[in-house]
Design an enzyme around this catalytic site. Structure first.
Site, PDB file in Angstrom:
ATOM      1  N   THR A   1      40.678  29.870 -22.795  1.00  0.00           N
ATOM      2  CA  THR A   1      41.727  29.152 -23.517  1.00  0.00           C
ATOM      3  C   THR A   1      41.548  27.652 -23.322  1.00  0.00           C
ATOM      4  OG1 THR A   1      43.238  30.967 -23.020  1.00  0.00           O
ATOM      5  CG2 THR A   1      44.251  28.874 -23.666  1.00  0.00           C
TER       6      THR A   1
ATOM      7  N   GLY B   1      58.695  22.272 -23.460  1.00  0.00           N
ATOM      8  CA  GLY B   1      57.815  22.350 -22.287  1.00  0.00           C
ATOM      9  C   GLY B   1      56.598  21.458 -22.503  1.00  0.00           C
TER      10      GLY B   1
ATOM     11  N   GLY C   1      54.587  21.948 -25.935  1.00  0.00           N
ATOM     12  CA  GLY C   1      55.379  21.493 -27.082  1.00  0.00           C
ATOM     13  C   GLY C   1      55.452  19.975 -27.148  1.00  0.00           C
TER      14      GLY C   1
ATOM     15  N   THR D   1      57.131  28.316 -26.698  1.00  0.00           N
ATOM     16  CA  THR D   1      58.145  28.860 -25.799  1.00  0.00           C
ATOM     17  C   THR D   1      57.529  29.504 -24.557  1.00  0.00           C
ATOM     18  OG1 THR D   1      58.125  30.783 -27.238  1.00  0.00           O
ATOM     19  CG2 THR D   1      59.945  29.242 -27.528  1.00  0.00           C
TER      20      THR D   1
ATOM     21  N   ASP E   1      45.799  32.711 -14.966  1.00  0.00           N
ATOM     22  CA  ASP E   1      47.034  32.928 -15.732  1.00  0.00           C
ATOM     23  C   ASP E   1      47.484  34.387 -15.716  1.00  0.00           C
ATOM     24  OD1 ASP E   1      46.988  30.267 -16.394  1.00  0.00           O
ATOM     25  OD2 ASP E   1      46.972  30.563 -18.558  1.00  0.00           O
TER      26      ASP E   1
ATOM     27  N   HIS F   1      43.744  -4.581  -5.748  1.00  0.00           N
ATOM     28  CA  HIS F   1      44.578  -5.301  -6.705  1.00  0.00           C
ATOM     29  C   HIS F   1      43.695  -5.856  -7.811  1.00  0.00           C
ATOM     30  CE1 HIS F   1      47.752  -7.861  -8.245  1.00  0.00           C
ATOM     31  NE2 HIS F   1      46.870  -8.861  -8.290  1.00  0.00           N
TER      32      HIS F   1
END
Ligand code: FAD
EC number: 1.8.1.4
Length: 462
Positions: free
Chosen positions: A41, A178, A181, A267, A309, A441
């Protein structure tokens, strides 16, 4: 029948990283992948293509809003959508081919096709069955929808369809505020779409620090994204080239409608385990459809592991990768370890949003005493020069010990800045440790140091 030490099902960030580490540790390794290209994915329809579109649309935003201020005059670029998609495809191709190269380099076999596990120790791909001492399921996830909302990937789309629209829509409704989206909503808002986000809850990006949620929503509103909060979507009526989103406001149950050229359903995602044969194999699942694993990522079936996942935890590529590396170590007889307390989350909008560890809300829930060190990017010279003064760094530290417990950043390069805090947390550092570390810096990371100083005697530049 080919015989392997390890067969991994799925070549996403979990699977391919696991395969490379297994091979590096001397295990004979194969990966089963049903997609035409490797990378899962993430590389094909997730992290990488979405970031390509976020980058391109951000460049447009810079040209339209900031170039003239810096004395860069001329006509702003216009959008050639076909070319933008071609650029995105090229980026995907470079990444997926890169994995193919790494497989060859590490002598990993790609078993092309969809795999199933008829029994522990065996993986079936098409008509072929292969033997493996260990099997790792890294089959990933798929978009989930809502009852009453049918996806056609043309007018009513998931993130996959949203990455491949035939043209930039005039109007877009995004269901769900989320990460996915808001990232995709940002892309289209910058390209000129009128974007409305409809969210069930009263706050965006659930689970994030409350102060960040509020500030982030304000920034997105200023960028032109509209929000309908506390709205329960009832259904979506899809016509040929338009759709109607029907929703009820939770506060008074009133019914409303929104028209859009495209509706993006964002969703959430759910584990993808179709066709693996987990039921007949007897693999235990959680109530939410995730594969249950023990501390070593082994499922309830001996010799069968799962990562990414498809199991519990945040659905993030780097979490899958870490699990992939850890389980490879376990199989090679080493110690595999993932510190689930230090997994950063990033939203790649502009400004970016990044977080790690505890939120103020989670600390309050636990009744823990903490202090807050905060520093605005308005006080950072580099950010001011780059029109990037929006946002802040917020560090949460233990009130007694000063140990860093969490951090939240809205601002330029937040997704990169968060990592010095992750490293500090891995080493159990205090806010003072960070504050005493010399920071170059002018850099954005000085804002991180200033937030750390704010946990003690106070920041310098505010
Ligand atoms: C639009 C979008 C943007 C995202 N952006 C980010 C981001 O910026 N950062 C981030 O950390 N995460 C992001 N994610 C989430 C990230 O993509 C996932 O967390 C990650 O891909 C999970 O990796 P995985 O290896 O578990 O599974 P996946 O990447 O889903 O890969 C699983 C693979 O397994 C294959 N497969 C499944 N079953 C079989 C089978 N039976 N046989 C053969 N092959 C099979 C699938 O074809 C797939 O290629 C995003 C997701 C989306 C949708």
């Amino acid at each position: 029948m080919a015989s392997y030490d390890v067969i991994i099902i799925g070549s996403g960030p979990g699977g391919y990283v696991c395969a490379i580490r297994c091979a590096q540790l001397g295990l004979k390794t194969a990966v089963v992948e049903g997609r035409e290209t490797l990378g899962g994915t993430c590389l094909n329809v997730g992290c990488i293509p979405s970031k390509a579109l976020l980058h391109a649309s951000h460049m447009l935003h810079e040209a339209e809003h900031n170039f003239a201020k810096m004395g860069l005059k001329g006509k702003s670029p216009s959008v050639d959508w076909k070319q933008m998609l071609a650029y995105k495809h090229d980026v995907i191709g470079q990444n997926t081919k890169g994995i193919e190269f790494l497989f060859k380099k590490n002598k990993i076999d790609w078993l092309k096709g969809w795999g199933s596990i008829p029994e522990a120790g065996r993986v079936k791909v098409g008509d072929d069955t292969h033997e493996a001492k260990s099997i790792i399921i890294a089959s990933g996830s798929e978009s989930s929808s809502l009852p009453g909302v049918e996806i056609d990937e043309k007018v009513v789309v998931t993130s996959t369809g949203a990455l491949e629209l035939p043209k930039v829509p005039k109007t877009m409704v995004v269901i769900g505020a989320g990460v996915i989206g808001l990232e995709m909503g940002s892309v289209y808002a910058r390209l000129g779409s009128e974007v409305t986000v409809v969210e069930y809850l009263d706050a965006i990006t659930p689970g994030m620090d409350g102060e960040v949620q509020k500030n982030f929503q304000k920034i997105l509103k200023k960028q032109g994204i509209k929000f309908v909060m506390g709205a329960a979507v009832q259904s979506v009526d899809a016509l040929k080239t338009k759709a109607k989103v029907n929703y009820k406001l939770r506060k008074d149950d009133t019914e409303h409608q929104l028209d859009a050229d495209v509706v993006l359903v964002a969703t959430g995602r759910k584990p993808y385990v179709d066709g693996l044969g987990l039921d007949s194999l007897g693999v235990e699942m959680t109530k939410r459809g995730q594969i249950k694993t023990d501390d070593h990522w082994q499922t309830s079936v001996k010799g069968v592991y799962a990562i990414g996942d498809a199991i519990e935890g945040p659905m993030l590529a780097h979490k899958a990768e870490d699990e992939g590396m850890a389980v490879a170590c376990v199989l090679a007889g080493q110690h595999g370890h993932v510190n689930y307390n230090v997994i950063p989350g990033v939203i790649y909008t502009h400004p970016e949003v990044a977080n790690v560890g505890e939120t103020e809300e989670s600390l309050k829930d636990q009744g823990r005493a903490y202090k807050v060190g905060k520093f605005s990017f308005m006080g950072n010279g580099r950010a001011k020069a780059n029109f990037a003064g929006e946002g802040f760094v917020k560090i949460l530290a233990d009130k007694e010990t000063d140990r860093i417990l969490g951090a939240h950043i809205i601002g330029p390069m937040a997704g990169d800045l968060i990592h010095e805090i992750c490293v500090a947390m891995e080493f159990g550092a205090s806010a003072e440790d960070l504050a005493l570390t010399c920071h170059a810096h002018p850099t954005y990371s000085e804002a991180v140091r200033e937030a750390a100083l704010a946990c003690g005697d106070g920041p310098i530049h505010s």
